[in-house]
Design an enzyme around this catalytic site. Structure first.
Site, mmCIF file in Angstrom:
data_model
loop_
_atom_site.group_PDB
_atom_site.id
_atom_site.type_symbol
_atom_site.label_atom_id
_atom_site.label_comp_id
_atom_site.label_asym_id
_atom_site.label_seq_id
_atom_site.Cartn_x
_atom_site.Cartn_y
_atom_site.Cartn_z
ATOM 1 N N GLU A 172 0.814 -1.226 0.000
ATOM 2 C CA GLU A 172 0.000 0.000 0.000
ATOM 3 C C GLU A 172 0.843 1.270 0.000
ATOM 4 O OE1 GLU A 172 -2.963 -0.217 3.136
ATOM 5 O OE2 GLU A 172 -4.051 -1.787 2.077
ATOM 6 N N GLU A 291 -5.559 -8.367 -0.285
ATOM 7 C CA GLU A 291 -6.256 -8.047 0.979
ATOM 8 C C GLU A 291 -7.714 -7.777 0.641
ATOM 9 O OE1 GLU A 291 -4.643 -5.237 3.785
ATOM 10 O OE2 GLU A 291 -2.595 -5.717 3.155
#
Ligand code: AHR
Length: 502
Positions: A172, A291
């Protein structure tokens, strides 16, 4: 209400990569400590790993587990987790405001993965570190011997390299919460150079570059276009993440959220195609949706811990969402979305596996138990590997502020590569009406219903706990395969899996 459709053996979406049913263990909260690892636990093996948790992970048949983060990896020194336990440093983990003992590192996790029957998917730190730490870690993990890092691994007790195939280039990196956040161009360059170095060591590894943390990010989807522009030739996957909360507070909207997931995948598949064309490339890049889940129940409870008001606790109870029956329905729809997009999504990781927004929960020094979301994942993981089949369905739908014509019946169909079984995964989103299912099944030969599992009739907010697992599947009744048609009645707000065996 009726739902009609046709599934034909000649009309496939594509082969499902088994890694669509992957998961994730991060050094976060109690995922590792008192989750997978608790040396004092009655079921612990000689390495300190909880046997009751390993049994549940084996029950889920998880093919790959991403490790060690997540946000944690962006300030992680992998070397902290090797060598004698007593000499490992305690570090302050800035991502989760916790103290990290480093009692579990790559050796312990690799042993756990072996015991749990799963493969490792490792992430390198591109937040606080970079290319150099990544190449040393790769050498430590995958080189047979005769070099500084591989010989250190052997001295630390592991003779053979682990041969890890899949590596994530950070986590991320678009997020302001990330240690070492970068712009798309900064990250694209770094990811490219790191990938180049890792490939120089071993061209056969698979590399995952970071996409957006969610489609809500202001840089989405330019982020993906820029990052892939830098890295297209050296990576195999772009990673996407998405968590759903209970934004509007009503069930109809909540269960429609999987439409956003579908849009997100469709958009990024388009970006990949655009960059592929721009580069005149013959190579394909796929999506690693590493995720995904529902995540909102624990957010309020976690605020003080994350703000550091409780100091630097070791393995605090963070992100311990207790999932409802309603969550299990949405998880069923999300998995169906991945199956229907199996042509572009090759890997997906339910985030996470134990204690932290997880299907498996533990009580320290106590029992391990199954959350509601355990079951849709279990059924898909066990029976959803093989060929994903096209199955357009005629059924009424409804609209929300963010999605049009969300069908009341959500369905995916898979022909198993293991036993040829044809499996339907179904969710009825309707709050009051049953759905009369009528699916023509063509080109599969003689069939009969061999398994029928239903989750229905629970209160939407019903949950499981350490002492009761009442939100669990029952055997379904009344599903019939006759004259080439599958017929069944789906109760309102229900999940169902029906298998047609030969
Ligand atoms: O899974 C929990 C966190 O969610 C991960 O650490 C991070 O990557 C994401 O924001």
């Amino acid at each position: 209400m009726r739902a009609t459709g046709t599934v034909h053996s000649a009309y496939a979406i594509g082969r499902i990569d088994g890694r669509l049913y992957g998961s994730f263990v991060e050094h976060l909260g109690r995922a590792v400590y008192t989750g997978i690892y608790e040396p004092e636990h009655a079921t612990a093996d000689e390495k300190g790993m909880r046997g009751d948790v390993i049994d549940l992970v084996r029950e889920l048949d998880v093919p790959i587990v991403r490790y060690p983060g997540g946000n944690f990896v962006s300030a992680y020194n992998w070397e902290d987790g090797i060598g004698p336990l007593a000499e490992r440093p305690v570090r302050l983990d800035l991502a989760w405001h916790s103290a990290e003992s480093n009692h579990v590192g790559i050796h312990e996790f690799a042993d756990w993965a072996e015991a749990a029957g799963t493969e490792m998917m490792l992430a390198v730190n591109l937040g606080s570190r970079g290319l150099d730490a990544a190449r040393s870690f790769l050498e430590y993990v995958n080189h047979p011997g005769g070099s500084q890092w591989s010989d250190l691994r052997r001295r630390n007790g592991r003779e053979d390299p682990w041969g890890v195939k899949m590596w994530c280039l950070g986590n991320e990196m678009d997020g302001p919460w990330q240690i070492g956040q970068k712009t798309a161009a900064e990250y694209g360059r770094l990811a490219f150079e790191t990938a180049k170095a890792m490939r120089a060591f071993d061209p056969s590894i698979e590399l995952v570059v970071c996409g957006s943390s969610s489609p809500r990010m202001p840089t989405y989807p330019d982020w993906e276009a820029t990052v892939l522009d830098y890295t297209y030739d050296v990576v195999d996957y772009i990673s996407l993440h998405l968590y759903f909360d209970y934004e509007t507070g009503n069930t109809a909207d909540f269960l429609a959220e999987s439409a956003r997931l579908d849009d997100y995948i469709g958009t990024i598949a388009g970006v990949i195609a655009y960059i592929k064309a721009k580069k005149r490339s013959q190579k394909d890049v796929y999506i690693s949706f590493d995720e995904w889940n529902v995540w909102y129940h624990s957010r309020e409870a976690d605020k003080a811990l994350l703000a550091g008001q409780d100091g630097w606790p070791h393995a605090p109870a963070l992100l311990e969402d207790v999932y409802t029956f309603e969550d299990a329905l949405l998880v069923g729809c999300m998995i169906n979305t991945f199956i229907r997009r199996a042509d572009v999504v090759k890997v997906a990781c339910l985030a996470q596996l134990v204690n932290v927004i997880a299907p498996i929960m533990t009580v320290a020094d106590g029992t391990a138990w199954r959350q509601t979301i355990f079951y849709p994942f279990l059924f898909a993981s066990r029976y959803g590997r093989g060929r994903a089949l096209k199955l357009p369905v005629e059924v009424p739908g409804y609209s929300t502020a963010f999605a049009k014509d969300v069908p009341y019946l959500d369905v995916s169909a898979v022909e198993s590569e293991a036993d040829g079984g044809l499996t339907f995964f179904l969710v009825n989103r309707h709050p009051e009406e049953a759905i009369e299912l009528d699916i023509a099944v063509e080109g599969f030969g003689a069939r009969r219903v061999t398994m029928d599992k239903v989750m229905a009739g629970h209160g939407l907010k019903a949950t499981n706990g350490p002492d009761s697992e009442t939100v669990a599947p029952q055997d379904g009744a009344g599903a019939l395969f006759s004259e080439g048609r599958l017929k069944a009645t789906m109760a309102p707000l229900s999940y169902r899996m029906i298998r047609l065996g030969a």
